[in-house]
Write a protein that holds these residues in place. Structure first.
Motif, PDB file in Angstrom:
ATOM      1  N   PRO A  14       0.825  -1.213   0.000  1.00 29.69           N
ATOM      2  CA  PRO A  14       0.000   0.000   0.000  1.00 29.69           C
ATOM      3  C   PRO A  14       0.859   1.263   0.000  1.00 29.69           C
ATOM      4  N   GLN A  15       0.505   2.183  -0.855  1.00 33.41           N
ATOM      5  CA  GLN A  15       1.227   3.445  -0.938  1.00 33.41           C
ATOM      6  C   GLN A  15       0.573   4.516  -0.068  1.00 33.41           C
ATOM      7  N   ILE A  16      -0.730   4.392   0.116  1.00 31.94           N
ATOM      8  CA  ILE A  16      -1.466   5.354   0.920  1.00 31.94           C
ATOM      9  C   ILE A  16      -2.202   4.585   2.004  1.00 31.94           C
ATOM     10  N   GLU A  17      -1.960   4.960   3.220  1.00 29.81           N
ATOM     11  CA  GLU A  17      -2.682   4.353   4.329  1.00 29.81           C
ATOM     12  C   GLU A  17      -3.416   5.470   5.056  1.00 29.81           C
ATOM     13  N   PRO A  18      -4.617   5.788   4.574  1.00 30.02           N
ATOM     14  CA  PRO A  18      -5.330   6.911   5.171  1.00 30.02           C
ATOM     15  C   PRO A  18      -5.793   6.601   6.584  1.00 30.02           C
ATOM     16  N   LYS A  19      -5.803   7.644   7.416  1.00 28.27           N
ATOM     17  CA  LYS A  19      -6.387   7.495   8.749  1.00 28.27           C
ATOM     18  C   LYS A  19      -7.891   7.280   8.607  1.00 28.27           C
ATOM     19  N   PHE A  34     -10.402  21.673  -4.314  1.00 26.38           N
ATOM     20  CA  PHE A  34     -11.334  21.352  -3.238  1.00 26.38           C
ATOM     21  C   PHE A  34     -11.009  19.979  -2.645  1.00 26.38           C
ATOM     22  N   PHE A  35     -10.729  19.000  -3.489  1.00 28.49           N
ATOM     23  CA  PHE A  35     -10.414  17.650  -2.997  1.00 28.49           C
ATOM     24  C   PHE A  35      -9.051  17.606  -2.315  1.00 28.49           C
ATOM     25  N   ASP A  36      -8.105  18.386  -2.815  1.00 29.96           N
ATOM     26  CA  ASP A  36      -6.817  18.502  -2.117  1.00 29.96           C
ATOM     27  C   ASP A  36      -7.043  19.016  -0.703  1.00 29.96           C
ATOM     28  N   LEU A  37      -7.917  19.989  -0.578  1.00 33.93           N
ATOM     29  CA  LEU A  37      -8.239  20.563   0.722  1.00 33.93           C
ATOM     30  C   LEU A  37      -8.849  19.506   1.651  1.00 33.93           C
ATOM     31  N   LEU A  38      -9.714  18.649   1.096  1.00 36.59           N
ATOM     32  CA  LEU A  38     -10.341  17.593   1.900  1.00 36.59           C
ATOM     33  C   LEU A  38      -9.317  16.562   2.367  1.00 36.59           C
ATOM     34  N   GLU A  39      -8.312  16.290   1.534  1.00 36.21           N
ATOM     35  CA  GLU A  39      -7.382  15.198   1.815  1.00 36.21           C
ATOM     36  C   GLU A  39      -6.103  15.643   2.534  1.00 36.21           C
ATOM     37  N   GLN A  40      -5.988  16.888   2.902  1.00 33.93           N
ATOM     38  CA  GLN A  40      -4.769  17.370   3.551  1.00 33.93           C
ATOM     39  C   GLN A  40      -4.667  16.974   5.018  1.00 33.93           C
ATOM     40  N   GLN A  41      -5.680  16.368   5.578  1.00 33.61           N
ATOM     41  CA  GLN A  41      -5.693  16.071   6.997  1.00 33.61           C
ATOM     42  C   GLN A  41      -5.553  14.575   7.295  1.00 33.61           C
ATOM     43  N   GLY A  42      -5.015  13.801   6.363  1.00 26.09           N
ATOM     44  CA  GLY A  42      -4.815  12.370   6.585  1.00 26.09           C
ATOM     45  C   GLY A  42      -5.986  11.514   6.156  1.00 26.09           C
ATOM     46  N   ALA A  43      -6.943  12.120   5.510  1.00 25.52           N
ATOM     47  CA  ALA A  43      -8.084  11.375   4.997  1.00 25.52           C
ATOM     48  C   ALA A  43      -7.946  11.235   3.482  1.00 25.52           C
ATOM     49  N   VAL A  44      -8.610  10.236   2.931  1.00 22.63           N
ATOM     50  CA  VAL A  44      -8.604  10.044   1.487  1.00 22.63           C
ATOM     51  C   VAL A  44     -10.030   9.794   1.027  1.00 22.63           C
ATOM     52  N   PRO A 146     -14.024  27.342  -4.144  1.00 27.13           N
ATOM     53  CA  PRO A 146     -13.995  27.393  -2.683  1.00 27.13           C
ATOM     54  C   PRO A 146     -13.228  28.577  -2.133  1.00 27.13           C
ATOM     55  N   GLU A 147     -13.967  29.467  -1.521  1.00 28.11           N
ATOM     56  CA  GLU A 147     -13.351  30.562  -0.793  1.00 28.11           C
ATOM     57  C   GLU A 147     -13.395  30.173   0.675  1.00 28.11           C
ATOM     58  N   GLY A 148     -12.677  30.858   1.462  1.00 24.84           N
ATOM     59  CA  GLY A 148     -12.657  30.517   2.877  1.00 24.84           C
ATOM     60  C   GLY A 148     -11.994  29.171   3.109  1.00 24.84           C
ATOM     61  N   GLU A 149     -10.874  28.946   2.412  1.00 27.44           N
ATOM     62  CA  GLU A 149     -10.169  27.664   2.536  1.00 27.44           C
ATOM     63  C   GLU A 149      -9.816  27.341   3.977  1.00 27.44           C
ATOM     64  N   GLY A 150      -9.435  28.357   4.724  1.00 25.00           N
ATOM     65  CA  GLY A 150      -9.059  28.135   6.122  1.00 25.00           C
ATOM     66  C   GLY A 150     -10.214  27.560   6.921  1.00 25.00           C
ATOM     67  N   GLN A 151     -11.406  28.086   6.704  1.00 21.46           N
ATOM     68  CA  GLN A 151     -12.580  27.591   7.419  1.00 21.46           C
ATOM     69  C   GLN A 151     -12.890  26.144   7.024  1.00 21.46           C
ATOM     70  N   ILE A 152     -12.837  25.862   5.724  1.00 28.72           N
ATOM     71  CA  ILE A 152     -13.096  24.491   5.267  1.00 28.72           C
ATOM     72  C   ILE A 152     -12.041  23.548   5.834  1.00 28.72           C
ATOM     73  N   ARG A 153     -10.761  23.962   5.774  1.00 26.26           N
ATOM     74  CA  ARG A 153      -9.673  23.134   6.289  1.00 26.26           C
ATOM     75  C   ARG A 153      -9.885  22.823   7.776  1.00 26.26           C
ATOM     76  N   THR A 154     -10.260  23.836   8.546  1.00 30.13           N
ATOM     77  CA  THR A 154     -10.484  23.644   9.986  1.00 30.13           C
ATOM     78  C   THR A 154     -11.643  22.683  10.244  1.00 30.13           C
ATOM     79  N   VAL A 156     -12.815  20.349   8.191  1.00 28.17           N
ATOM     80  CA  VAL A 156     -12.431  18.999   7.767  1.00 28.17           C
ATOM     81  C   VAL A 156     -11.464  18.390   8.775  1.00 28.17           C
ATOM     82  N   GLN A 157     -10.511  19.176   9.261  1.00 27.75           N
ATOM     83  CA  GLN A 157      -9.557  18.680  10.249  1.00 27.75           C
ATOM     84  C   GLN A 157     -10.287  18.203  11.506  1.00 27.75           C
ATOM     85  N   ALA A 158     -11.225  18.985  11.990  1.00 27.76           N
ATOM     86  CA  ALA A 158     -11.993  18.597  13.182  1.00 27.76           C
ATOM     87  C   ALA A 158     -12.817  17.340  12.902  1.00 27.76           C
ATOM     88  N   PHE A 159     -13.382  17.253  11.708  1.00 29.23           N
ATOM     89  CA  PHE A 159     -14.179  16.074  11.341  1.00 29.23           C
ATOM     90  C   PHE A 159     -13.304  14.825  11.311  1.00 29.23           C
TER      91      PHE A 159
END
Length: 169
Positions: A14-19, A34-44, A146-154, A156-159
């Motif tokens: 496996p090359q990617i082992e998502p949390k 948008f998808f890069d933003l979703l996947e920056q927190q260890g999720a895929v 997607p505007e407000g990338e910081g808000q979306i990132r936060t 998604v990170q919490a989720f």
């Protein structure tokens, strides 16, 4: 050549082992940023439930008989129901459950464009359905770009962290 490639890739492991394994659903899905933003927190995002994603290719158009009749049969009888189709909510929720099972989904991210009433109602249906199952859902309301990338990132990170907590990771 394809068999060799598949064999070589499997041998590497496996090359990617998502949390967290996510399913994305929403009224739009054509912005890689948008998808890069979703996947920056260890999720895929391992599956989608989009009109232009798996829903469009889950059923093959028959190659038997009249081609036009086969296309009509696909669009009106076989293609999985979309949010805009009245009276299909039970079918759509059953499809969601099947995707969760088939792809071993840990959580769902649903996004809708501002002021999109069809997807607001779809999110309402999903929320109630998934709450009864105690299944994690993050609802996002976004602009087309997607505007407000910081808000979306936060959010998604919490989720992702809450899903990890639920999985005891």
């Amino acid at each position: 050549l394809l068999r060799t490639l598949i064999s070589d890739l499997k041998a590497q492991g496996p090359q990617i082992e998502p949390k967290v394994r996510l399913l994305y659903t929403g009224g739009h899905a054509d912005n890689p940023k948008f998808f890069d933003l979703l996947e920056q927190q260890g999720a895929v995002v391992v599956a989608d439930n989009d009109s232009f994603g798996t829903r469009a290719c889950d059923v093959l158009v028959s190659e038997e008989g009249d081609p036009l009749e086969a296309i009509i049969e696909y669009y009106y009888q076989q293609k999985p129901a979309a949010t805009r189709q009245f009276g299909t909510h039970e079918e759509r929720l059953a499809r969601l459950d099947q995707l969760i099972e088939n792809y071993r989904i840990d959580g769902i991210i649903s996004s809708r464009l501002f002021m999109c009433d069809i997807w607001a109602f779809e999110q309402f249906l999903m929320r109630n359905h998934l709450q009864r199952k105690n299944f994690p859902l993050l609802e996002l309301e976004v602009d087309y770009n997607p505007e407000g990338e910081g808000q979306i990132r936060t959010r998604v990170q919490a989720f992702v962290e809450s899903v990890c907590d639920k999985k005891n990771i």
